[in-house]
Design a protein around this motif. Structure first.
Motif, PDB file in Angstrom:
ATOM      1  N   ARG A  16     -51.361 -58.289  23.585  1.00 64.27           N
ATOM      2  CA  ARG A  16     -51.828 -59.503  24.246  1.00 64.27           C
ATOM      3  C   ARG A  16     -50.642 -60.275  24.819  1.00 64.27           C
ATOM      4  NH1 ARG A  16     -56.474 -61.591  19.974  1.00 64.27           N
ATOM      5  NH2 ARG A  16     -57.936 -59.910  20.427  1.00 64.27           N
ATOM      6  N   GLY A  17     -50.915 -61.133  25.782  1.00 64.57           N
ATOM      7  CA  GLY A  17     -49.831 -61.892  26.391  1.00 64.57           C
ATOM      8  C   GLY A  17     -50.339 -62.722  27.550  1.00 64.57           C
ATOM      9  N   LYS A  18     -49.424 -63.277  28.295  1.00 66.31           N
ATOM     10  CA  LYS A  18     -49.770 -64.147  29.410  1.00 66.31           C
ATOM     11  C   LYS A  18     -50.495 -63.364  30.492  1.00 66.31           C
ATOM     12  CE  LYS A  18     -47.758 -67.598  32.516  1.00 66.31           C
ATOM     13  NZ  LYS A  18     -46.505 -68.244  32.982  1.00 66.31           N
ATOM     14  N   ILE A  19     -51.556 -63.947  30.999  1.00 72.59           N
ATOM     15  CA  ILE A  19     -52.345 -63.310  32.054  1.00 72.59           C
ATOM     16  C   ILE A  19     -51.460 -63.044  33.272  1.00 72.59           C
ATOM     17  CG2 ILE A  19     -54.260 -63.661  33.681  1.00 72.59           C
ATOM     18  CD1 ILE A  19     -55.597 -65.326  31.448  1.00 72.59           C
ATOM     19  N   GLY A  20     -51.571 -61.836  33.838  1.00 71.18           N
ATOM     20  CA  GLY A  20     -50.788 -61.471  35.012  1.00 71.18           C
ATOM     21  C   GLY A  20     -49.502 -60.741  34.696  1.00 71.18           C
ATOM     22  N   THR A  21     -49.128 -60.683  33.421  1.00 73.48           N
ATOM     23  CA  THR A  21     -47.909 -59.965  33.040  1.00 73.48           C
ATOM     24  C   THR A  21     -48.234 -58.497  32.793  1.00 73.48           C
ATOM     25  OG1 THR A  21     -48.217 -60.544  30.701  1.00 73.48           O
ATOM     26  CG2 THR A  21     -46.847 -62.011  32.044  1.00 73.48           C
ATOM     27  N   ASP A  22     -47.231 -57.654  33.012  1.00 70.70           N
ATOM     28  CA  ASP A  22     -47.421 -56.210  32.876  1.00 70.70           C
ATOM     29  C   ASP A  22     -47.043 -55.727  31.483  1.00 70.70           C
ATOM     30  OD1 ASP A  22     -48.258 -55.978  35.515  1.00 70.70           O
ATOM     31  OD2 ASP A  22     -46.220 -55.623  36.266  1.00 70.70           O
ATOM     32  N   ILE A  23     -47.636 -54.622  31.103  1.00 71.80           N
ATOM     33  CA  ILE A  23     -47.334 -53.983  29.832  1.00 71.80           C
ATOM     34  C   ILE A  23     -47.412 -52.477  30.043  1.00 71.80           C
ATOM     35  CG2 ILE A  23     -49.756 -54.128  29.094  1.00 71.80           C
ATOM     36  CD1 ILE A  23     -48.763 -54.329  26.211  1.00 71.80           C
ATOM     37  N   THR A  24     -46.538 -51.739  29.387  1.00 72.23           N
ATOM     38  CA  THR A  24     -46.539 -50.287  29.504  1.00 72.23           C
ATOM     39  C   THR A  24     -46.852 -49.663  28.148  1.00 72.23           C
ATOM     40  OG1 THR A  24     -44.912 -50.338  31.300  1.00 72.23           O
ATOM     41  CG2 THR A  24     -45.202 -48.250  30.132  1.00 72.23           C
ATOM     42  N   LEU A  25     -47.900 -48.878  28.108  1.00 74.01           N
ATOM     43  CA  LEU A  25     -48.288 -48.176  26.895  1.00 74.01           C
ATOM     44  C   LEU A  25     -47.901 -46.706  27.013  1.00 74.01           C
ATOM     45  CD1 LEU A  25     -51.927 -49.572  26.401  1.00 74.01           C
ATOM     46  CD2 LEU A  25     -49.774 -50.515  25.530  1.00 74.01           C
ATOM     47  N   THR A  26     -47.359 -46.149  25.944  1.00 70.63           N
ATOM     48  CA  THR A  26     -47.092 -44.716  25.890  1.00 70.63           C
ATOM     49  C   THR A  26     -48.230 -44.066  25.117  1.00 70.63           C
ATOM     50  OG1 THR A  26     -44.717 -45.130  25.915  1.00 70.63           O
ATOM     51  CG2 THR A  26     -45.439 -42.929  25.258  1.00 70.63           C
ATOM     52  N   VAL A  27     -48.928 -43.151  25.779  1.00 69.52           N
ATOM     53  CA  VAL A  27     -50.193 -42.633  25.263  1.00 69.52           C
ATOM     54  C   VAL A  27     -50.110 -41.124  25.056  1.00 69.52           C
ATOM     55  CG1 VAL A  27     -52.680 -42.436  25.741  1.00 69.52           C
ATOM     56  CG2 VAL A  27     -51.418 -44.463  26.500  1.00 69.52           C
ATOM     57  N   VAL A  28     -50.719 -40.670  23.968  1.00 71.06           N
ATOM     58  CA  VAL A  28     -50.890 -39.232  23.730  1.00 71.06           C
ATOM     59  C   VAL A  28     -52.381 -38.933  23.803  1.00 71.06           C
ATOM     60  CG1 VAL A  28     -50.686 -37.349  22.063  1.00 71.06           C
ATOM     61  CG2 VAL A  28     -48.835 -39.016  22.292  1.00 71.06           C
ATOM     62  N   ARG A  29     -52.726 -37.959  24.627  1.00 66.76           N
ATOM     63  CA  ARG A  29     -54.133 -37.580  24.772  1.00 66.76           C
ATOM     64  C   ARG A  29     -54.287 -36.088  24.490  1.00 66.76           C
ATOM     65  NH1 ARG A  29     -56.595 -39.460  30.223  1.00 66.76           N
ATOM     66  NH2 ARG A  29     -56.543 -41.428  29.069  1.00 66.76           N
TER      67      ARG A  29
END
Length: 449
Positions: free
Chosen positions: A157-170
């Motif tokens: 969660r964070g300020k609206i409009g800010t970016d976040i990068t998730l590293t995902v394993v599928r």
């Protein structure tokens, strides 16, 4: 509402404040009846805490140490018990109102990483293509291993409009990075449309404070638009991870005239609670189909189980998640809150779906697109979570049910089956039943010709 009780994500929230001093008093009373070893272990904890506080190479954050100890204790119980600090408790309270900031993703913790239960419709998570069963191993480059579930959610969660990068394993493949932009998550928990010119379709994506109002608005729309022409209703609970208990009860009550909706049973017999339907069926007895899959959990399973047991609806899809335990949220006198598993819930027929799920009456699996064929799009369900409560009734546990739903309605086999069913077309499962092995010593089942 019949009870001021709530189900948050996969659990029950009981409103009311309990002070920290009262909790410690209750603990002390219980402790007095236990053996001396318990006190020795508590003294051991105090000794370790004092030693770390005095001699650790750097001055430790004492509050962080205590929170970590509490979370460690709760994590040893089951996957759904945890501690929330003041901020996390406030965030949870906001979320139950159906509006909050973040990515729009329902998650749980598994083997030290974050596991996606399901993305919420029309949110950054769903638009980015995150799927049930995805594992999030890093958040903005920081390993999730070692974080608590609450810590990870707070970081996402964070300020609206800010970016976040998730590293995902599928599907156990190589990790990939997914960039998302945080947004204000307004969960429109109920959406509706008219299918085939005479069927009311209602999609419930989560159970928030707005759900019953949205359901009644949908039913009013069908009444004024279709009138007596309506053939029936489809309630789509696929990939609905749950929400508020009072909303699950209210939604069930909307289509039931009488009888039990759900009961909860705790450790002691006097803790049993039963919730019953009141007279009145907004569908006026018209047939109902409920769509479920491996992402349908908790409140979704309460509604599905109640309508199935009362033979008020036919369930189409695949087996549900199997989250059948109850969490009580206990505010701790301004110091956050304790989420503690305190009971199991049961369908009107007395079924506990814990780690088993609810089976569809007609099993229909979606056809996977080429890019997903050969990949694992099934959820392991509650039975796949480490440390989950077993089903006290025994028997085989569930899991492995598909959570895939096509975005294109024309390719949605489960929805098509529901429409055909309401139009009087015979619908049969598209999955071959598993062959049972003959018992030892039994003659093979043969037919004379």
């Amino acid at each position: 509402m019949k009870k001021n009780t709530r189900l948050q994500n996969f659990g029950l929230v009981l409103a009311g404040a309990v002070s920290a001093s009262l909790l410690w008093h209750a603990f002390g009373v219980a402790g007095a009846a236990s053996n001396a070893d318990t006190y020795k272990q508590l003294n051991l904890f105090g000794d370790v805490f004092d030693r770390v506080r005095a001699d650790y190479v750097e001055e430790p954050d004492e509050q962080q140490m205590i929170e970590a100890a509490i979370n460690g204790m709760l994590a040893s119980l089951d996957p759904h018990s945890s501690y929330m600090n003041k901020k996390q408790f406030a965030d949870m309270s906001v979320q139950t109102r159906g509006e909050f900031g973040g990515l729009g993703i329902e998650v749980t913790m598994e083997n030290g990483v974050i596991k996606v239960v399901s993305p919420i419709d029309d949110t950054p998570a769903s638009r980015a293509g995150l799927m049930a069963n995805d594992l999030i191993i890093k958040i903005d480059g920081t390993d999730v291993q070692g974080m608590t579930l609450n810590d990870a959610v707070d970081k996402m969660r964070g300020k609206i409009g800010t970016d976040i990068t998730l590293t995902v394993v599928r599907d156990k493949k190589e990790p990939f990075e997914q960039k998302l932009t945080r947004d204000k998550i307004r969960v429109q928990s109920v959406k509706y449309s008219i299918e085939n010119n005479d069927i009311g379709y209602i999609r419930i994506s989560s159970f928030t404070e707005q759900t019953q109002e949205g359901l009644e608005k949908a039913m009013e729309h069908f009444r004024t638009t279709l009138g007596d022409k309506v053939k029936g209703y489809i309630i789509d609970l696929r990939n609905d991870p749950g929400g508020l208990l009072d909303m699950a009860i209210s939604v069930s009550d909307t289509f039931l005239d009488k009888g039990e909706i759900v009961s909860t049973r705790g450790r002691h017999a006097d803790e049993t609670q039963r919730f019953n339907a009141t007279k009145g069926d907004l569908a006026n007895g018209k047939p109902i189909v409920v769509l479920i899959n491996g992402g349908s959990a908790s409140a979704s399973e309460i509604v599905s189980g109640a309508l199935q047991d009362h033979k008020r609806a036919t369930l189409i899809g695949t087996r549900s998640f199997g989250k059948g335990s109850v969490q009580t949220i206990i505010p701790l006198g301004g110091e956050g809150a304790l989420r503690l598993t305190t009971a199991r819930y049961y369908t009107p027929a007395g079924r506990s779906i814990q780690a088993k799920g609810i089976d569809a009456d007609i099993v229909i699996e979606e056809e996977l697109p080429p890019e997903l064929k050969g990949k694992n799009v099934s959820t392991e369900g509650e039975a796949g979570l480490k440390g989950h409560l077993t089903n006290e009734g025994g028997g085989d546990e569930g899991g492995g049910s598909s959570a895939y739903v096509p975005e294109d309605k024309t390719k949605d086999l489960q929805l098509k089956a529901a429409i055909d069913f309401l139009n009087g077309v015979k619908v049969v499962s598209n999955v071959k039943p598993k062959e049972e092995k003959p018992k030892e010593g039994a003659a093979p089942d043969t037919t004379a010709n």
